[in-house]
Design a protein around this motif. Structure first.
Motif, PDB file in Angstrom:
ATOM      1  N   PRO A   1       6.710  10.783   0.589  1.00 18.64           N
ATOM      2  CA  PRO A   1       5.045  10.583   0.149  1.00 18.64           C
ATOM      3  C   PRO A   1       5.712  10.780  -1.409  1.00 18.64           C
ATOM      4  O   PRO A   1       4.628  10.149  -2.382  1.00 18.64           O
ATOM      5  N   VAL A   2       6.549  10.969  -1.784  1.00 16.84           N
ATOM      6  CA  VAL A   2       6.970  11.838  -3.036  1.00 16.84           C
ATOM      7  C   VAL A   2       7.367  10.139  -3.782  1.00 16.84           C
ATOM      8  O   VAL A   2       6.736   9.837  -4.899  1.00 16.84           O
TER       9      VAL A   2
ATOM     10  N   PRO B   1       1.496   2.709  -2.343  1.00 16.37           N
ATOM     11  CA  PRO B   1       1.220   4.581  -3.127  1.00 16.37           C
ATOM     12  C   PRO B   1       0.212   5.521  -2.658  1.00 16.37           C
ATOM     13  O   PRO B   1       0.011   6.546  -2.416  1.00 16.37           O
ATOM     14  N   GLU B   2      -0.447   4.439  -1.693  1.00 17.25           N
ATOM     15  CA  GLU B   2      -2.095   4.682  -0.948  1.00 17.25           C
ATOM     16  C   GLU B   2      -1.145   5.608   0.280  1.00 17.25           C
ATOM     17  O   GLU B   2      -1.898   6.609   0.581  1.00 17.25           O
TER      18      GLU B   2
ATOM     19  N   ILE C   1       4.314   7.580  -3.495  1.00 17.36           N
ATOM     20  CA  ILE C   1       2.857   7.825  -5.482  1.00 17.36           C
ATOM     21  C   ILE C   1       4.363   7.655  -6.522  1.00 17.36           C
ATOM     22  O   ILE C   1       3.746   6.832  -7.304  1.00 17.36           O
TER      23      ILE C   1
ATOM     24  N   GLN D   1       5.731   9.159  -8.455  1.00 20.83           N
ATOM     25  CA  GLN D   1       5.711   9.940  -9.535  1.00 20.83           C
ATOM     26  C   GLN D   1       6.844  10.584 -10.245  1.00 20.83           C
ATOM     27  O   GLN D   1       7.743  11.196  -9.323  1.00 20.83           O
TER      28      GLN D   1
ATOM     29  N   ILE E   1      -0.194   8.847  -0.885  1.00 20.49           N
ATOM     30  CA  ILE E   1      -1.937  10.084  -1.645  1.00 20.49           C
ATOM     31  C   ILE E   1      -2.171  10.226   0.143  1.00 20.49           C
ATOM     32  O   ILE E   1      -2.706  11.626   0.036  1.00 20.49           O
ATOM     33  N   MET E   2      -1.978   9.027   0.667  1.00 16.35           N
ATOM     34  CA  MET E   2      -3.270  10.087   2.181  1.00 16.35           C
ATOM     35  C   MET E   2      -2.146  10.574   2.340  1.00 16.35           C
ATOM     36  O   MET E   2      -2.296  12.249   3.478  1.00 16.35           O
TER      37      MET E   2
ATOM     38  N   ARG F   1       0.779  -1.141  -0.186  1.00 16.37           N
ATOM     39  CA  ARG F   1      -0.151  -0.454   0.096  1.00 16.37           C
ATOM     40  C   ARG F   1       0.789   1.147  -0.174  1.00 16.37           C
ATOM     41  O   ARG F   1       0.674   2.286   0.455  1.00 16.37           O
TER      42      ARG F   1
END
Ligand code: ATP
Ligand code: MG
Lengths: 224, 400
Positions: free
Chosen positions: B394-395, B302-303, B398, B400, B306-307, B300
């Motif tokens: 987080p970067v 990526p999630e 995710i 990206q 996102i959170m 999880r």
């Protein structure tokens, strides 16, 4: 008053031999209610700039101010709360929480803020989905939505807490022309109706052309 | 917190098969825990009931003790000599009986006259230890009434109570008569009033229970006692009580722990083995929950990114995963406790323990402790994966 200002922004990755200087003194001012396209070749630093503007990453040096707050001095916890209230995101991939419904995804930022899903938040979430043309998909599991539907849910979620700025990193990169046009039309409409500022990175000339302003990333600097 | 619970519960219900497997795994650990608690507790109960429970906790006995078993009746001179000494030693004891009975912690007192003799019926003969008990106190120490299988264990003039094995050996039946000749050469014809069956060792073949008065005649002991057995409310207080008795009366009071030190040791070792196995059950729960949640946080990533981008704090992410651990622990704990209880229902209750079966004591399953420990262990197990999740950038998460 301007919404966001970055001054002499520098971002380098790695050290020594492996050092990559992505941003080398970038300056930018975004006005409230702006809608700007961020363009530049692959690897030029578009995503890097967006993550810094989104407080997900700190710059190596330079100033970053939003709504009069000096974000370079804010703590991690302060940045987390700040982006929850004032910044919305739309990413290219992995946008939604797949085990939650479209509505639950949209309501997420408000629930984080309030500590629970309020009825008011659910009403606003449903309204936003309705405006995205997804009234019939409100209770749909996010995993079962099409790519275009997912991106529209993501736009709705980005707007949930009524932020001043929405950062979108190639939001239509995965969509066909029709779906991309639909998402961009919705963004344009929200921008005009509510005055939410959008900064949208893209490789698509048509999309860039649909924005009143275009900012070009090149050689670690910003122009336009 | 409320919202973190919702996210945690959704994550668990989203991967139902994985969660079910994990909960069953945790429940298996809890089942082992409860089973071990019931078994160790039941075993201790069983062993104590069979040994310390049926034996005197403090014994006052003449130092020259009569041998319990003899191949042939010995010469009378030798026995007269010993009997005399014995009588002399415990003559005083009789006077102390009322005092002993009122001592705090004393549950029952049994004055006894013991000796040996031969039981005869027709052509059959059997060597026995004669125990004279006071009528009304037959079950004070060894619970004869509990082991009664026929007739009555009530003793009186001309009555003998024997074990089932001995009765069968002699071909006796209830209310038939049998001749008992003591080592003092006294012979009496007695009626078989009751039959007991303890089922352990030679206990059903070795003893002949008669009334104190009958034993007095048989052993030619007009006065005095040969033994006083005392049962306490708390068998672990026996050392102190024995010392107190010695101080108060000067009688040679001996605690069961002197002979039962090995038993105590064994019970302690058994308990430790139980702790060891129960700890292992908990460790497997911790490892199972930790590894499963580790995988889940990885899947999880990526999630989580996102959170975090949506403004979820690190504490919120920690909460989501720690709560998953807690929920798994609670579900596994309840399931394990329920199946453990159900399985223990299949075993005989503690009143009906029999040798040869596992003495599982359903009342000692430690269900609450098992559930609490499991929830705590599962939460502890979740902390490491939860913190790893919260520390994710987080970067990169995710991607990206
Ligand atoms: N975490 C990182 N560590 C090292 N280098 C990085 C990291 N993130 C980005 N870079 C480098 O920084 C440069 C800019 O990357 P960035 O993702 O911002 O480009 P972009 O303009 O978004 O490109 P694209 O259009 O392909 O998405 C690239 O050379 C990339 O390799
Ligand atoms: Mg990019």
């Amino acid at each position: 008053m301007s919404l966001v200002t970055v001054t002499d922004l520098v971002k380098t990755f790695g050290t020594g031999e492996a050092e990559t200087r992505v941003l080398r003194g970038a300056n930018l001012t975004l006005e409230r209610g702006a809608r700007a396209a961020l363009i530049g070749p692959s690897g030029s630093g578009k995503s890097t700039l967006l993550t810094i503007l989104g407080t997900l990453m700190r710059p190596t040096s330079g100033g970053h101010e939003m709504l009069g707050v000096d974000l370079t001095r804010a703590s991690d916890a302060e940045l987390t709360a700040f982006r929850n209230r004032h910044i919305g995101f739309v990413f290219q991939f992995h946008n939604l929480l797949p085990d939650f419904t479209a509505l639950e995804n949209v309501v997420f930022p408000a629930a984080i803020r309030a500590g629970r899903e309020t009825a008011a938040a659910r009403a606003r979430g449903a309204d936003l989905l309705d405006r995205m043309g997804l009234a019939a998909r409100i209770q749909f599991p996010a995993a079962n939505l099409s790519g275009g539907q997912k991106q529209r849910v993501a736009v709705a979620r980005a707007l949930m807490n009524a932020p001043e700025l929405v950062l979108a990193d190639e939001p239509t990169g995965n969509l066909d022309r029709a779906a991309a046009a639909q998402v961009m039309a919705l963004i344009g409409q929200i921008n005009r109706d509510e005055g939410t500022a959008f900064l949208i990175s893209t490789h698509d000339e048509t999309i860039a052309a649909s924005c009143p302003r275009r900012i070009v990333v090149g050689e670690g600097r910003l122009t336009g | 917190m409320l919202y973190a619970i919702k996210i945690a519960a959704r994550y668990l219900s989203a991967s139902k098969a994985q969660t079910a497997l994990l909960v069953v795994g945790v429940a298996a650990g809890v089942f082992v825990f409860i089973f071990m608690s019931a078994l160790i507790g039941g075993l201790a109960e069983f062993i104590l009931a069979r040994t310390a429970g049926d034996m005197a906790h403090v014994t006052i006995e003449a130092e020259a003790r009569l041998p319990a078993r003899l191949a042939v009746p010995p010469g009378r001179v030798l026995w007269a000599d010993q009997a005399t000494r014995e009588t002399a030693t415990l003559r005083a004891a009789e006077n102390f009986l009322p005092l002993i009975e009122t001592l705090p912690g004393v549950k029952a007192v049994s004055p006894q006259i013991i000796g040996s003799g031969v039981l005869r019926r027709g052509g059959q003969a059997a060597q026995v230890s004669i125990v004279g008990l006071e009528p009304g106190r037959e079950s004070a120490i060894l619970d004869l009434a509990r082991y009664r299988v026929a007739g009555s264990v009530r003793l009186g003039a001309g009555v003998v109570v024997l074990g089932k094995g001995l009765v069968e050996d002699l071909g006796l039946a209830l209310n038939q008569s049998v001749v008992l000749q003591s080592s003092h050469g006294v012979t009496m014809r007695l009626t078989l009033g009751g039959i007991y069956e303890i089922g352990a060792g030679g206990a059903d073949r070795r003893m002949a229970y008669v009334s104190l008065a009958t034993a007095r005649s048989l052993m030619a002991l007009p006065q005095g006692l040969s033994r006083i057995e005392i049962k306490l409310f708390d068998l672990y207080a026996a050392d102190a009580s024995a010392a107190r008795l010695r101080g108060l009366t000067g009688l040679p009071a001996v605690s069961w722990t002197r002979e039962g030190a090995r038993l105590l040791e064994a019970l302690r070792a058994q308990k430790q083995t139980g702790y060891f196995l129960k700890s292992f059950a908990m460790i497997t729960i911790v490892i199972g929950v930790a590894s499963s949640l580790m995988l889940s946080t990885y899947r999880r990533r990526p999630e989580i990114g996102i959170m975090r981008a949506m403004g979820a704090s690190r504490r919120f992410v920690v909460g989501v995963f720690v709560l998953q651990g807690g929920l798994i622990g609670a579900m596994g704990g309840l399931l394990g406790a329920a199946t453990g209880y159900g399985a223990l229902l299949l075993f005989p209750t503690r009143e009906n323990f029999r040798s040869g079966t596992l003495p599982m004591d359903i009342t000692q399953g430690a269900y609450g402790l098992a559930i609490t420990l499991t929830v705590l262990c599962a939460i502890a197990a979740a902390i490491l994966p939860a913190r790893a999740a919260a520390r994710l950038d987080p970067v990169t998460a995710i991607g990206q």
